[in-house]
Design an enzyme around this catalytic site. Structure first.
Site, mmCIF file in Angstrom:
data_model
loop_
_atom_site.group_PDB
_atom_site.id
_atom_site.type_symbol
_atom_site.label_atom_id
_atom_site.label_comp_id
_atom_site.label_asym_id
_atom_site.label_seq_id
_atom_site.Cartn_x
_atom_site.Cartn_y
_atom_site.Cartn_z
ATOM 1 N N GLY A 280 -6.897 3.225 11.651
ATOM 2 C CA GLY A 280 -7.538 2.157 11.608
ATOM 3 C C GLY A 280 -7.781 1.913 9.834
ATOM 4 N N THR A 281 -7.038 2.671 9.100
ATOM 5 C CA THR A 281 -7.328 2.372 7.492
ATOM 6 C C THR A 281 -6.925 1.097 7.148
ATOM 7 O OG1 THR A 281 -5.110 3.565 7.341
ATOM 8 C CG2 THR A 281 -7.188 4.725 6.752
ATOM 9 N N GLY A 282 -5.593 0.546 7.854
ATOM 10 C CA GLY A 282 -4.987 -0.630 7.519
ATOM 11 C C GLY A 282 -5.725 -1.808 7.942
ATOM 12 N N CYS A 283 -6.110 -1.809 9.239
ATOM 13 C CA CYS A 283 -7.212 -2.686 9.751
ATOM 14 C C CYS A 283 -8.523 -2.915 8.804
ATOM 15 C CB CYS A 283 -7.510 -2.458 11.101
ATOM 16 S SG CYS A 283 -6.321 -2.124 12.343
ATOM 17 N N THR B 48 -7.844 9.156 9.698
ATOM 18 C CA THR B 48 -7.138 7.755 9.120
ATOM 19 C C THR B 48 -6.908 6.602 9.946
ATOM 20 O OG1 THR B 48 -4.955 8.990 9.203
ATOM 21 C CG2 THR B 48 -6.356 9.365 7.064
ATOM 22 N N LYS C 147 0.975 -1.160 0.066
ATOM 23 C CA LYS C 147 -0.062 0.001 -0.111
ATOM 24 C C LYS C 147 0.910 1.188 0.119
ATOM 25 C CE LYS C 147 -1.613 -1.399 3.819
ATOM 26 N NZ LYS C 147 -2.380 -1.560 4.976
#
Length: 270
Positions: free
Chosen positions: A210-213, A208, A175
């Protein structure tokens, strides 16, 4: 479309990331979420104030009882914190989760900069979990650490993704959200040679957390619902984009997303 997702991750008391974000995402996309909690955090939008780890044997027991009773169509792994927990999770998945696709989000550092993975756990993550992964979803900093190289542009991100693929996962979604520019580029690289760059306009927001989770859980839900990997990634990116654009603006730091929406099953690649 249901789809059972076992989430193995830490709890975020602020509700924006971790288990809380995972459960919201899976539910919004029509799946069923079960959990194995690896750690408790006292966390808000500004920082992680404290972490309380769960005993590795108890983490493994949570995995065992869920898989033996409810079962799972996909597993999503987030914050694991220590090498002992990583070893316990890997052992439990080998013993009780054979054949279930595993999405590994290699959580290392919180949005505010607090470390969520001990340095000695990196070797365990690489050796035990990456070979089990149907897909691993590192952000730029995580990709730099795992691949052992600096990433300054989309080409370097692509190269890092290829290096990570060589460590054993069947696919990598590298990402590029931390790279500069108005366009975000993510690379999906699969074993067998398939590669694709996904590009989307950057969303200008401080919300932003928690975007990865969220993205990893959305991918896991797609796999649990028998979507092909590419379609699961496309839908997950569309869901995350909408969650960013409609974020509620809570907190004084990196605020949470809006998880209470859904997307069509097969949005076009934006």
């Amino acid at each position: 479309m249901t789809g059972r997702v076992l989430i193995i991750a830490g709890s975020d008391s602020g509700g924006g990331a971790g288990i809380q974000a995972d459960i919201k995402t899976v539910g919004a996309l029509g799946g069923y979420a079960a959990t194995a909690i690896t750690a408790l955090t006292a966390q808000d939008t500004c920082r992680v104030h404290a972490v309380f780890g769960v005993d590795p044997d108890f983490v493994a027991l949570q995995i065992k009882v869920v898989l033996q009773d409810l079962g799972a169509d996909a597993v999503k792994i987030g914050m694991l914190a220590t090498s002992a927990v990583i070893e316990a999770v890997a052992d439990a998945l080998v013993a009780f989760g054979s054949g279930i696709p595993v999405v590994v989000d290699p959580v290392m550092v919180a949005k505010g900069g607090d470390r969520l993975l001990t340095p000695d756990a990196m070797a365990a993550l690489t050796a035990r979990l990456l070979p089990l992964a149907a897909i691993v979803t590192p952000n730029l900093r995580e990709a730099e650490t795992i691949a052992g190289m600096p990433i300054t542009d989309a080409d370097a991100l692509h190269m890092a993704g290829q290096r990570i693929l060589g460590l054993g996962p069947r696919a990598v979604l590298a990402k590029g959200g931390h790279l500069a520019g108005d366009t975000v580029t993510d690379w999906l690289i699969e074993a067998g040679g398939s590669e694709e760059a996904f590009r989307s306009p950057r969303v200008d927001t401080r919300s932003t957390h928690g975007t990865g989770c969220t993205l990893a859980s959305a991918v896991a839900t797609g796999l649990a619902q028998d979507l092909p990997l590419r379609d699961a990634v496309v839908r997950a990116r569309a869901y995350l984009d909408r969650a960013l654009r409609t974020a509620p603006g809570l907190g004084r730091g990196h605020g949470p997303l809006n998880h209470s929406h859904t997307v069509t099953p097969f949005p076009s690649n934006g």
